[in-house]
Structure formats: C-alpha cells, structure tokens
Design an enzyme around this catalytic site. Structure first.
Site, PDB file in Angstrom:
ATOM      1  N   GLY A 187       0.829  -1.213   0.000  1.00 37.49           N
ATOM      2  CA  GLY A 187       0.000   0.000   0.000  1.00 37.49           C
ATOM      3  C   GLY A 187       0.857   1.253   0.000  1.00 37.49           C
ATOM      4  O   GLY A 187       0.590   2.201  -0.739  1.00 37.49           O
TER       5      GLY A 187
ATOM      6  N   ASP B 242      -3.162 -16.381  -3.950  1.00 35.81           N
ATOM      7  CA  ASP B 242      -4.325 -16.586  -3.071  1.00 35.81           C
ATOM      8  C   ASP B 242      -5.541 -16.916  -3.931  1.00 35.81           C
ATOM      9  O   ASP B 242      -5.753 -16.286  -4.978  1.00 35.81           O
ATOM     10  CB  ASP B 242      -4.669 -15.293  -2.292  1.00 35.81           C
ATOM     11  CG  ASP B 242      -3.564 -14.856  -1.353  1.00 35.81           C
ATOM     12  OD1 ASP B 242      -2.663 -15.672  -1.096  1.00 35.81           O
ATOM     13  OD2 ASP B 242      -3.613 -13.690  -0.897  1.00 35.81           O
TER      14      ASP B 242
ATOM     15  N   PRO C  31      12.551 -16.237  -4.299  1.00 32.41           N
ATOM     16  CA  PRO C  31      11.129 -15.993  -3.998  1.00 32.41           C
ATOM     17  C   PRO C  31      10.497 -14.999  -4.984  1.00 32.41           C
ATOM     18  O   PRO C  31       9.350 -15.162  -5.387  1.00 32.41           O
ATOM     19  CB  PRO C  31      11.145 -15.421  -2.576  1.00 32.41           C
ATOM     20  CG  PRO C  31      12.432 -15.890  -1.982  1.00 32.41           C
ATOM     21  CD  PRO C  31      13.410 -15.992  -3.118  1.00 32.41           C
TER      22      PRO C  31
ATOM     23  N   CYS D 100     -13.993  10.050  20.331  1.00 34.40           N
ATOM     24  CA  CYS D 100     -15.175   9.185  20.252  1.00 34.40           C
ATOM     25  C   CYS D 100     -15.401   8.455  21.583  1.00 34.40           C
ATOM     26  O   CYS D 100     -15.820   9.077  22.539  1.00 34.40           O
ATOM     27  CB  CYS D 100     -15.044   8.234  19.063  1.00 34.40           C
ATOM     28  SG  CYS D 100     -16.651   7.746  18.418  1.00 34.40           S
TER      29      CYS D 100
ATOM     30  N   GLY E 195     -13.288   7.824  23.639  1.00 28.92           N
ATOM     31  CA  GLY E 195     -12.464   8.585  24.574  1.00 28.92           C
ATOM     32  C   GLY E 195     -13.239   9.755  25.159  1.00 28.92           C
ATOM     33  O   GLY E 195     -13.215  10.000  26.368  1.00 28.92           O
TER      34      GLY E 195
ATOM     35  N   HIS F 262     -13.781  11.714  14.636  1.00 27.61           N
ATOM     36  CA  HIS F 262     -12.399  11.211  14.517  1.00 27.61           C
ATOM     37  C   HIS F 262     -11.549  12.184  13.695  1.00 27.61           C
ATOM     38  O   HIS F 262     -11.452  12.037  12.476  1.00 27.61           O
ATOM     39  CB  HIS F 262     -12.397   9.847  13.831  1.00 27.61           C
ATOM     40  CG  HIS F 262     -13.001   8.770  14.652  1.00 27.61           C
ATOM     41  ND1 HIS F 262     -12.258   7.947  15.473  1.00 27.61           N
ATOM     42  CD2 HIS F 262     -14.291   8.378  14.801  1.00 27.61           C
ATOM     43  CE1 HIS F 262     -13.061   7.099  16.083  1.00 27.61           C
ATOM     44  NE2 HIS F 262     -14.299   7.331  15.696  1.00 27.61           N
TER      45      HIS F 262
ATOM     46  N   GLU G 189      -8.461  12.339  13.414  1.00 23.57           N
ATOM     47  CA  GLU G 189      -7.246  11.707  12.861  1.00 23.57           C
ATOM     48  C   GLU G 189      -7.372  11.360  11.378  1.00 23.57           C
ATOM     49  O   GLU G 189      -6.380  11.326  10.657  1.00 23.57           O
ATOM     50  CB  GLU G 189      -6.880  10.452  13.665  1.00 23.57           C
ATOM     51  CG  GLU G 189      -7.823   9.255  13.560  1.00 23.57           C
ATOM     52  CD  GLU G 189      -8.962   9.252  14.573  1.00 23.57           C
ATOM     53  OE1 GLU G 189      -9.337  10.338  15.054  1.00 23.57           O
ATOM     54  OE2 GLU G 189      -9.494   8.157  14.868  1.00 23.57           O
TER      55      GLU G 189
HETATM   56  N1  GLN Z   1     -18.592   2.552  21.023  1.00 25.12           N
HETATM   57  C1  GLN Z   1     -18.865   3.937  20.943  1.00 25.12           C
HETATM   58  C2  GLN Z   1     -20.091   4.258  20.101  1.00 25.12           C
HETATM   59  O1  GLN Z   1     -20.535   3.460  19.327  1.00 25.12           O
HETATM   60  C3  GLN Z   1     -17.657   4.701  20.417  1.00 25.12           C
HETATM   61  C4  GLN Z   1     -17.339   4.393  18.992  1.00 25.12           C
HETATM   62  C5  GLN Z   1     -15.966   4.860  18.593  1.00 25.12           C
HETATM   63  O2  GLN Z   1     -15.137   5.179  19.436  1.00 25.12           O
HETATM   64  N2  GLN Z   1     -15.671   4.881  17.312  1.00 25.12           N
HETATM   65  O3  GLN Z   1     -20.610   5.337  20.183  1.00 25.12           O
END
Ligand code: GLN
Length: 534
Positions: free
Chosen positions: A21, A151, A194, A381, A383, A506, A508
């Site tokens: 990738g 594969d 290989p 999230c 967190g 998120h 990130e």
């Molecule tokens: N499990 C939590 C929810 O569904 C958080 C999901 C997550 O962290 N992506 O809301």
C-alpha cells in the site's frame, strides 16, 4: 468528451505486510509531483462487504471516508500520500462484487444466462473500477490488489485486471509487482528466488509485470537487480529497490531516486512533465526532526497491534512535525493503565475510539488522572464518552455510565442515539462519515480551528445524553462543539484545565503530512507546554 484514465495495478508477492500500500501510494505521490491527477482503489478480496465488522486485531484500523464508508486502512495512506479525499467506492471487496451481481441476478438483469465468475463477476469488477475512474476524472488510477499473488480469493480480480489491460490497451494499463528479497545471513547474500517464483505465479494468471519493486531490509546492488530483470523478464530500469527506511513518508523519495516516475510516464505515454517533489521533501525533513521530544501515552484496547490506530499515530507525527518536535508514542493497554508505573512520564494522554466495555475502567482512571494532575488529554469518540462518564462520576453521579457498558445504569450520561435504537443490522449502520460541527468561541476547539463550523468524520452509535447536558455544564463542563441544530454534542472541554478536550468525531482521519490537523497541533502544543512546566 469521453474520459480516458490510465491504470497502474499493484500486486504483491512472496509475503504479506511488505508495504504494498505504501509503495502504491508513493508511486501516486510521485505522479502527483508531476502535476498528474491520481486516485486510488484498494481491492480487498475478502467476503466482508466492508471493513466495518472486522476486528482491528486482524486488519488494523477501520478507516472512514468522507462519504461514510468503513474501509481498509490503506485508504488512509492513499489520502495522506495523495492529499485527496477518496470515496468509499474506492475500496472494492469480494463481498461488494458478489452482492451486486447476486442482486442483479435476482432483479432479472441476466435473465436466461447462467451467472458465472467469468464473465459476470469479472465484468462487475471492471465496471466498478471504471466507474471510479469516470467519477474521479483522474488521469491515473492506482489499483492495489490486497493479499499475495496465488491466493484463491484474488484470482477473479487478477483475471478482471488482465482483461482490463486487453480492453484498455497496452499503453493504458501497467502492472507493478511488489516482492520481498530476503537477505540470508548464513549465506551472506540476498536471495532472488522468492521473487522469481512469485513473478512466475503472477504470469500464470496471464499478467506480465512491467515493473518489479523489490522490498529488502538493506539496499541491493545493480548486478542483483539485473539478475531479477533477466529472470523475471522486465526491463533493467524497471527493477526498483525499496529498502527499509525509518519513515514511510521517505518511500516516495526512495522510489524517485530509482526513477520510478520517468519509467511510468514513458510506459503509459503520459508525456514529459517536470516533477516537483520539493514540498514533499520538506515534509519528510520536518518529520525527521528528532529533538525536542514529547511523550504521549495512548490508552487503548488494541495496543498490541499499532496498526489499529494508524491514523492517530500518523496525525500525531504530522502535528509534531508542524511544531518542530518529535512525538514519542507509548502504547498502554487500557487494562494496565492504573498499574502502569510510567504514568508520570507522559506529557499528554490520548484515549482513542473503541467498542465494548473491556478496558473501560483503565480509561476512566486515565481521565481521573488527567483531571487531578492537569495532564492534557485528548479523547476521541469513545475517549470523549469516557471523559463525560468520569467527569459525571466525580461530580455526584457515582453510577454514571454509558448504556453501551451497562444497559440498566441509573445515570446514562452516554446513551444510544434515537435513530440507532431501531436499527438491528450491524454493518454500515452507525452514524458514519462527515457531519458539520458548530464551534463555540473562546474555547480550545475554536482557538485550534479558528472557524465557526468544521466538518469531521464520525463512526459511533452513542452520544452525550441531552438530559444531562445542563447539569454537566453547571458542574464545569463546556460544550465547545455541537451539531448545527444544537441537538448533538460533538465536543467537550473542561473550564479549569489546561487542555482537556473530547470530540465525538475522529479528527485523525483528516490529518495530512503537509496539512496537520489543527486539533492534533493544539494537543501536541499542550504536551510541549506541559513538559516545559515540569
Ligand atoms: N462505542 C462507541 C459508540 O458506538 C464509540 C465508537 C468509537 O469510538 N468509534 O458510540
């Protein structure tokens, strides 16, 4: 006007996890440096429709696209290397292909025919690939075939791609085979066998590679490259060596030194243009900075496999490079956080997203530790949800919880979203993809973004329960981001804390090496300040 794309198909041989990738993404980066428009497709030959239901231990992080598809983490690499937003369609799985063909069969689209792998499945694969080319209008479409040549699962895809070369023409499709050349210490030499075998395996599908990228631990020399060219029947200048490098972002520079761009341009008759990798070189240079260091502890559930948090790791690197520091990441199993004797060494803490109740006690402990010791904490999230739960517990709601962990909790400060309650199916049913978020001025969030509204990607079923919104605010929680209708809480902060921020989305997924995410920059900056405070 009919749009004509060129295709670069990347296959892998010898062993998996050799960075196919990253190699494909790096070729894409080089082409972008020539001013060529590039898009990327990742083919995953498994039967799952998408990556959403896969355990991160097996396949690493689930990457979420703008349009809300749960995809393979390679799409994240493509977005970061190519600096483009990809649509979810760019991740093609066996599941998607078969579901589409079977649905058409049931609708009667193939009335009278016996539906078969050739031509129906292969036609469907080609149609999906061409549709992405058409929609993106990209000049070059990278197509990475997951897995290793040989594969069983990948056979229909290779057959479809062989047909694609015939139909689109030799000048419009090229094949790159990424292999591994091991160094045998005992024999004191590199072994090409290989690579020869896997090339033979690829040729047995009717595909002749145009270029072979040899991954190796150390650089290999020209005579060895010539040997590979000879045995595998590719041009000498099309045997490319990509030895291990400290940072994935260096790979485009390595491939550039091997003149990959020139070869591809010539092979696909793309016309002579001038490359400019200078911006990328600067990014790589800033990412190399080794000093000063800040240490961020990530308290997660899947820490044994770093790939489970690929985008977070990369976003931290981008932010650190932007600030001229190096970030040391320490992975701490949520279950061990409380026991960990390293707690004091962290300049900042991060609690990533996750599912299920394993490790929650450790994550709540980390929140408490951050609040009591004024350690910067970014909660993403799950967190953020942990931040809300622990904050509520510390402010009188002793049994506060999320209904994800305790259905009968008396104080469900985190609860399932209303529209989620009716959903029974698991796949692709969460709140997914990009949503706008309105920011409150004079908050850490606003200071970081310097915008009134931002768009961020989501993947969750639960949210902050509005019934507790007021009381939590009275106790000192700030709601710094919410949906434009103000119904969903998207970001929280603490009034009397140097840097305590949770986001339901998120961030990130949107960080790029050349464009670090503002929240991560703000977070790493808080880590630097905290380090200097000590
Ligand atoms: N499990 C939590 C929810 O569904 C958080 C999901 C997550 O962290 N992506 O809301």
């Amino acid at each position: 006007m009919i749009h004509l794309s060129k295709y670069i198909v990347v296959t892998g041989g010898v062993v998996s996890s050799i960075g196919k990738g990253i190699t494909a993404a790096s070729i894409g980066r080089i082409l972008r440096s020539y001013g060529i428009d590039v898009t990327a497709i990742k083919i995953d030959p498994y039967l799952n429709w998408d990556s959403g239901t896969l355990n991160p231990y097996q396949h690493g992080e689930v990457f979420v696209t703008e349009d809300g598809m749960e995809t393979d983490l390679d799409l994240g690499h493509y977005e970061r290397f190519l600096d483009v937003d990809l649509s979810g369609e760019c991740n093609i799985t066996t599941g998607k292909v078969y579901l589409s063909v079977i649905t058409k069969e049931r609708t009667g689209d193939y009335l009278g025919s016996c539906v078969q792998i050739i031509p129906h499945i292969t036609d469907e694969i080609k149609a999906m690939i061409r549709e992405i080319a058409r929609k993106s209008q990209a000049e070059v479409v990278l197509v990475e075939v997951g897995g290793t040549v040989g594969d069983i699962e990948s056979q229909p895809f290779l057959e479809a791609l062989r047909q694609l070369r015939n139909e689109e023409g030799h000048d419009n499709v090229m094949f790159v085979h990424v292999t591994y050349v091991p160094y045998l210490k005992a024999a004191g030499e590199f072994k090409t066998k290989p690579t020869q075998h896997s090339t033979k395996e690829l040729r047995s599908t009717g595909i002749t590679p145009d270029m072979i990228v040899c991954r190796s631990e150390l650089p290999i020399d020209t005579p060895l490259k010539n040997k590979i060219a000879h045995f595998c029947d590719v041009e000498r200048n099309a045997v490319i060596n990509a030895p291990d490098v400290p940072s994935i972002y260096e790979v485009p520079l390595v491939l550039d030194r091997e003149n990959v761009g020139e070869y591809v341009l010539k092979r696909l008759k793309l016309g002579v243009k001038k490359p400019d990798l200078d911006e990328w070189r600067m990014v790589v240079h800033s990412l190399k900075k080794d000093d000063p260091k800040v240490t961020v502890g990530i308290i997660g559930k899947y820490v044994e496999l770093e790939d489970s948090y690929t985008s977070i790791r990369e976003a931290l690197k981008h932010a650190a490079a932007n600030l001229g520091v190096k970030v040391n990441i320490e992975w701490i199993s949520a279950e061990d956080f409380i026991k960990s004797n390293k707690i004091g060494n962290f300049n900042a803490l991060l609690i990533p997203g996750g599912f299920g109740d394993r490790g929650i006690t450790g994550k709540l402990g980390a929140v408490k530790y951050s609040i009591e010791n004024k350690i910067p904490l970014l909660g993403i999230c799950l967190g953020m949800q942990c931040m809300v739960i622990e904050f509520a517990r510390m402010h009188g709601f002793k049994d506060a919880n999320s209904t994800e962990f305790d259905k009968n909790t008396k104080n469900p400060v985190i609860d399932m979203m209303e529209e989620q309650k009716k959903i029974k199916k698991m796949g692709g049913t969460m709140r997914l993809g990009t949503y706008p978020c309105k920011l409150k001025e004079e908050t850490i969030a606003y200071e970081a973004y310097r915008k009134n509204t931002v768009n961020e990607r989501h993947r969750h079923r639960y949210e902050l329960n509005n019934e507790y919104r007021e009381i939590l605010q009275e106790k000192g929680l700030t709601i710094s981001g919410a949906s434009p209708d103000d119904f969903l809480v998207e970001m929280i902060e603490l009034n009397d804390h140097p840097w305590f921020l949770g986001c339901q989305f998120h961030p990130e997924f949107k960080s790029r090496p050349n464009n670090a995410h503002p929240l991560f920059v703000s977070f790493v900056n808080a880590a630097i300040k905290n380090k200097n405070r000590k």
